[in-house]
Scaffold this motif. Structure first.
Motif, PDB file in Angstrom:
ATOM      1  N   MET A  49      -3.014  25.224   1.230  1.00  0.00           N
ATOM      2  CA  MET A  49      -2.239  24.733   0.092  1.00  0.00           C
ATOM      3  C   MET A  49      -1.087  23.181   0.368  1.00  0.00           C
ATOM      4  SD  MET A  49       0.150  28.526  -1.237  1.00  0.00           S
ATOM      5  CE  MET A  49       1.122  27.757  -2.873  1.00  0.00           C
ATOM      6  N   SER A  50      -1.326  23.410  -0.960  1.00  0.00           N
ATOM      7  CA  SER A  50      -0.359  22.054  -1.236  1.00  0.00           C
ATOM      8  C   SER A  50       1.077  22.459  -0.703  1.00  0.00           C
ATOM      9  CB  SER A  50      -0.586  21.325  -2.617  1.00  0.00           C
ATOM     10  OG  SER A  50       1.240  20.055  -2.535  1.00  0.00           O
ATOM     11  N   GLY A  51       1.890  21.185   0.308  1.00  0.00           N
ATOM     12  CA  GLY A  51       3.619  21.454   0.573  1.00  0.00           C
ATOM     13  C   GLY A  51       4.050  21.167  -0.292  1.00  0.00           C
ATOM     14  N   ALA A  52       3.900  20.145  -1.363  1.00  0.00           N
ATOM     15  CA  ALA A  52       4.549  19.801  -2.240  1.00  0.00           C
ATOM     16  C   ALA A  52       5.607  20.423  -3.768  1.00  0.00           C
ATOM     17  CB  ALA A  52       3.740  18.326  -3.221  1.00  0.00           C
ATOM     18  N   CYS A  53       6.730  20.181  -3.628  1.00  0.00           N
ATOM     19  CA  CYS A  53       7.419  20.612  -5.217  1.00  0.00           C
ATOM     20  C   CYS A  53       8.168  19.790  -5.877  1.00  0.00           C
ATOM     21  CB  CYS A  53       8.490  21.467  -4.499  1.00  0.00           C
ATOM     22  SG  CYS A  53       9.933  20.884  -3.926  1.00  0.00           S
ATOM     23  N   LEU A  54       8.222  20.123  -6.913  1.00  0.00           N
ATOM     24  CA  LEU A  54       8.249  18.922  -8.209  1.00  0.00           C
ATOM     25  C   LEU A  54      10.152  19.001  -8.488  1.00  0.00           C
ATOM     26  CD1 LEU A  54       5.879  19.582 -10.851  1.00  0.00           C
ATOM     27  CD2 LEU A  54       5.642  18.059  -8.596  1.00  0.00           C
ATOM     28  N   ALA A  55      10.402  17.754  -8.974  1.00  0.00           N
ATOM     29  CA  ALA A  55      11.934  17.958  -9.434  1.00  0.00           C
ATOM     30  C   ALA A  55      12.289  16.614 -10.759  1.00  0.00           C
ATOM     31  CB  ALA A  55      12.882  17.365  -8.565  1.00  0.00           C
ATOM     32  N   ASN A  56      12.506  17.156 -11.611  1.00  0.00           N
ATOM     33  CA  ASN A  56      11.821  15.944 -13.184  1.00  0.00           C
ATOM     34  C   ASN A  56      13.756  14.859 -12.589  1.00  0.00           C
ATOM     35  OD1 ASN A  56      11.748  15.153 -15.128  1.00  0.00           O
ATOM     36  ND2 ASN A  56      12.689  16.416 -15.983  1.00  0.00           N
ATOM     37  N   LEU A  57      13.342  13.878 -13.046  1.00  0.00           N
ATOM     38  CA  LEU A  57      13.692  12.800 -13.409  1.00  0.00           C
ATOM     39  C   LEU A  57      14.780  12.482 -14.046  1.00  0.00           C
ATOM     40  CD1 LEU A  57      12.496   9.545 -11.639  1.00  0.00           C
ATOM     41  CD2 LEU A  57      13.929  10.593 -10.296  1.00  0.00           C
TER      42      LEU A  57
ATOM     43  N   PRO B  28      15.461  15.274   2.249  1.00  0.00           N
ATOM     44  CA  PRO B  28      16.010  13.876   2.790  1.00  0.00           C
ATOM     45  C   PRO B  28      15.509  13.139   2.053  1.00  0.00           C
ATOM     46  CG  PRO B  28      15.130  15.591   4.223  1.00  0.00           C
ATOM     47  CD  PRO B  28      15.020  16.180   3.635  1.00  0.00           C
ATOM     48  N   LEU B  29      15.318  11.879   2.133  1.00  0.00           N
ATOM     49  CA  LEU B  29      14.810  10.848   1.103  1.00  0.00           C
ATOM     50  C   LEU B  29      13.400  10.428   1.632  1.00  0.00           C
ATOM     51  CD1 LEU B  29      15.125   9.277  -1.863  1.00  0.00           C
ATOM     52  CD2 LEU B  29      16.076   7.407   0.163  1.00  0.00           C
ATOM     53  N   HIS B  30      13.069  10.282   2.894  1.00  0.00           N
ATOM     54  CA  HIS B  30      11.850  10.080   3.386  1.00  0.00           C
ATOM     55  C   HIS B  30      10.679  11.171   3.316  1.00  0.00           C
ATOM     56  CE1 HIS B  30      13.974  11.734   7.205  1.00  0.00           C
ATOM     57  NE2 HIS B  30      12.354  11.553   6.864  1.00  0.00           N
ATOM     58  N   ARG B  31      11.237  12.278   2.656  1.00  0.00           N
ATOM     59  CA  ARG B  31      10.593  13.177   2.326  1.00  0.00           C
ATOM     60  C   ARG B  31      10.263  13.565   0.521  1.00  0.00           C
ATOM     61  NH1 ARG B  31       8.238  14.788   6.821  1.00  0.00           N
ATOM     62  NH2 ARG B  31       9.533  15.352   8.591  1.00  0.00           N
ATOM     63  N   CYS B  32      10.171  12.472   0.144  1.00  0.00           N
ATOM     64  CA  CYS B  32      10.616  13.309  -0.808  1.00  0.00           C
ATOM     65  C   CYS B  32       9.487  11.387  -1.986  1.00  0.00           C
ATOM     66  CB  CYS B  32      11.589  12.080  -2.112  1.00  0.00           C
ATOM     67  SG  CYS B  32      13.004  13.550  -1.714  1.00  0.00           S
TER      68      CYS B  32
ATOM     69  N   TRP C 158       0.817  12.183   0.264  1.00  0.00           N
ATOM     70  CA  TRP C 158       1.344  11.730   1.750  1.00  0.00           C
ATOM     71  C   TRP C 158       1.395  10.867   2.279  1.00  0.00           C
ATOM     72  CZ3 TRP C 158       6.269  12.727   0.471  1.00  0.00           C
ATOM     73  CH2 TRP C 158       6.414  13.495  -0.908  1.00  0.00           C
ATOM     74  N   THR C 159      -0.565  10.599   2.251  1.00  0.00           N
ATOM     75  CA  THR C 159      -0.776   9.468   3.690  1.00  0.00           C
ATOM     76  C   THR C 159      -0.381   8.419   3.014  1.00  0.00           C
ATOM     77  OG1 THR C 159      -3.001   9.646   2.367  1.00  0.00           O
ATOM     78  CG2 THR C 159      -2.804  11.378   3.879  1.00  0.00           C
ATOM     79  N   ARG C 160       0.021   8.616   2.398  1.00  0.00           N
ATOM     80  CA  ARG C 160      -0.153   6.932   1.969  1.00  0.00           C
ATOM     81  C   ARG C 160       1.143   6.833   2.125  1.00  0.00           C
ATOM     82  NH1 ARG C 160      -3.728   3.942  -0.415  1.00  0.00           N
ATOM     83  NH2 ARG C 160      -2.612   2.140  -0.921  1.00  0.00           N
TER      84      ARG C 160
ATOM     85  N   ASP D 131       7.975  16.635  -0.206  1.00  0.00           N
ATOM     86  CA  ASP D 131       7.485  17.265   1.352  1.00  0.00           C
ATOM     87  C   ASP D 131       8.126  18.669   1.991  1.00  0.00           C
ATOM     88  OD1 ASP D 131       5.347  17.757   3.164  1.00  0.00           O
ATOM     89  OD2 ASP D 131       6.160  15.844   3.918  1.00  0.00           O
ATOM     90  N   LYS D 132       7.612  19.531   1.495  1.00  0.00           N
ATOM     91  CA  LYS D 132       8.633  20.387   2.142  1.00  0.00           C
ATOM     92  C   LYS D 132       7.831  20.945   3.447  1.00  0.00           C
ATOM     93  CE  LYS D 132      11.341  23.168  -1.463  1.00  0.00           C
ATOM     94  NZ  LYS D 132      10.810  24.931  -2.255  1.00  0.00           N
ATOM     95  N   SER D 133       6.106  20.558   3.454  1.00  0.00           N
ATOM     96  CA  SER D 133       5.982  20.737   4.552  1.00  0.00           C
ATOM     97  C   SER D 133       6.168  19.996   6.189  1.00  0.00           C
ATOM     98  CB  SER D 133       4.235  20.867   4.061  1.00  0.00           C
ATOM     99  OG  SER D 133       3.519  20.299   3.879  1.00  0.00           O
ATOM    100  N   ALA D 134       6.426  19.361   5.457  1.00  0.00           N
ATOM    101  CA  ALA D 134       6.251  17.723   6.603  1.00  0.00           C
ATOM    102  C   ALA D 134       5.611  17.226   6.819  1.00  0.00           C
ATOM    103  CB  ALA D 134       7.500  18.201   7.854  1.00  0.00           C
ATOM    104  N   ILE D 135       4.333  16.847   5.494  1.00  0.00           N
ATOM    105  CA  ILE D 135       2.650  16.872   6.260  1.00  0.00           C
ATOM    106  C   ILE D 135       2.832  14.961   5.988  1.00  0.00           C
ATOM    107  CG2 ILE D 135       1.634  18.596   5.803  1.00  0.00           C
ATOM    108  CD1 ILE D 135       1.127  17.786   3.000  1.00  0.00           C
ATOM    109  N   GLY D 136       3.787  14.977   5.531  1.00  0.00           N
ATOM    110  CA  GLY D 136       4.229  13.067   4.974  1.00  0.00           C
ATOM    111  C   GLY D 136       4.689  12.460   5.886  1.00  0.00           C
TER     112      GLY D 136
END
Length: 319
Positions: free
Chosen positions: A1-9, A42-46, A225-227, A276-281
């Motif tokens: 299951m994806s660990g990503a969540c969304l936030a609107n800009l 953390p910025l690097h998780r976004c 997240w692999t990119r 990236d809440k699951s820290a897969i990135g």
């Protein structure tokens, strides 16, 4: 299951007339401001995604008149209409005017004519002229478009990814050509993520379910997240965007969910942040700095006066 969540800009700015004392919008905004604390990540998780639905295709015109037209083999891998190309030109002007064109590090496109035409038209390097040493993103008249070739000069990398295709099956407009055909039309697009030359995902008698599209969308977000790129444009389809965003945006505030998860118009651009809440990135930040280099005593501001006072007392006792 994806660990990503969304936030609107984009900011929420209802019209003043909507703010009556008993307005449900006012109440909702109060709930947002008062009971919900801002979230920290953390910025690097976004990553920032600039999501684009392709411009108007011939299948859109035919389908609005008669939905059964989507079953027609004549709409196989439908290209953009002349109006669709006007929409592309208008969006290109917008991304240049707002400075977005200078920020995007990567462009991802669904491997269909209408999405790749939209992607290179909006984010490409402009008209290709003779004598350029770079490979064109699109050759002249690709897909009978009557458009000149589009250059890759000063453009970000372009990648075709099958995970962000539209609903698979039954509708001929959603069936792709072979990769070898596309490579001739779009020479500077990277098709290496494509696993097969022919389209083995599209089935003539089975239409992909909405839940399956959403699950594929989660896999696409995990792949992102692999990119290493942090600012990415994704040119894809209405159905894919709608079901993916609704699956990932379940926990958004209703007002934010309405902004993020509603259906896209042709050639609409909507910017969001994924976390990236699951820290897969990537776990490393390029901007964080550890401090205390060279090493030394770091005192909290509230304890510094106390330390200095104790030092002074000690000095006096030795006098």
């Amino acid at each position: 299951m994806s660990g990503a969540c969304l936030a609107n800009l984009s900011s929420i700015s209802p019209e003043p007339s909507s703010f009556s004392p008993k307005s449900p919008i006012r109440s909702s905004l109060s709930d947002m401001d008062g009971s919900a604390c801002p979230s920290l990540f953390p910025l690097h998780r976004c990553k920032t995604l600039h999501l684009v639905r392709h411009a108007q295709g011939f299948h859109n015109v035919a389908g609005e008149k008669d939905h059964s037209a989507y079953l027609s083999p004549e709409l196989f891998d439908a290209q953009l209409t002349p109006l669709g190309w006007q929409q592309v030109d208008n969006l290109r002007k917008h991304v240049n005017a707002c400075g977005l064109s200078n920020k995007i590090e990567l462009v991802i496109a669904s491997p269909l004519l209408r999405t790749m035409q939209t992607a290179v038209g909006v984010f490409g390097g402009g008209d290709y002229t003779d004598g350029l040493s770079v490979t064109p993103l699109m050759v002249a008249n690709a897909g009978n478009s009557n458009r000149s070739a589009i250059s890759s000069l000063n453009a970000p990398p372009f990648v075709a990814v099958e995970l962000c295709r539209e609903h698979l099956g039954v509708h001929f407009c959603d069936k792709r050509r072979s990769v070898s055909e596309y490579e001739l039309l779009f020479p500077a697009i990277d098709f290496s993520p494509m696993e097969t030359n022919e389209d083995i995902l599209w089935k003539a008698d089975v239409r992909e379910a909405n839940e399956e599209v959403a699950e594929r969308g989660k896999k696409f977000m995990d792949w992102l997240w692999t990119r290493k790129e942090k600012e990415i444009a994704v040119v894809t389809h209405s159905g894919f965007l709608f079901h993916t965003l609704n699956a990932l945006g379940k926990d958004l505030h209703p007002l934010m969910k309405e902004e993020v998860c509603k259906h896209f118009a042709n050639c609409e651009l909507r910017s969001i942040v994924i976390v990236d809440k699951s820290a897969i990135g990537s776990g490393n930040s390029e901007t964080n700095y550890p401090g205390r280099i060279p090493g030394g005593l770091d005192l909290p501001s509230d304890s510094a006066p106390k330390k200095h006072s104790e030092k002074g007392a000690s000095t006096n006792s030795l006098a």
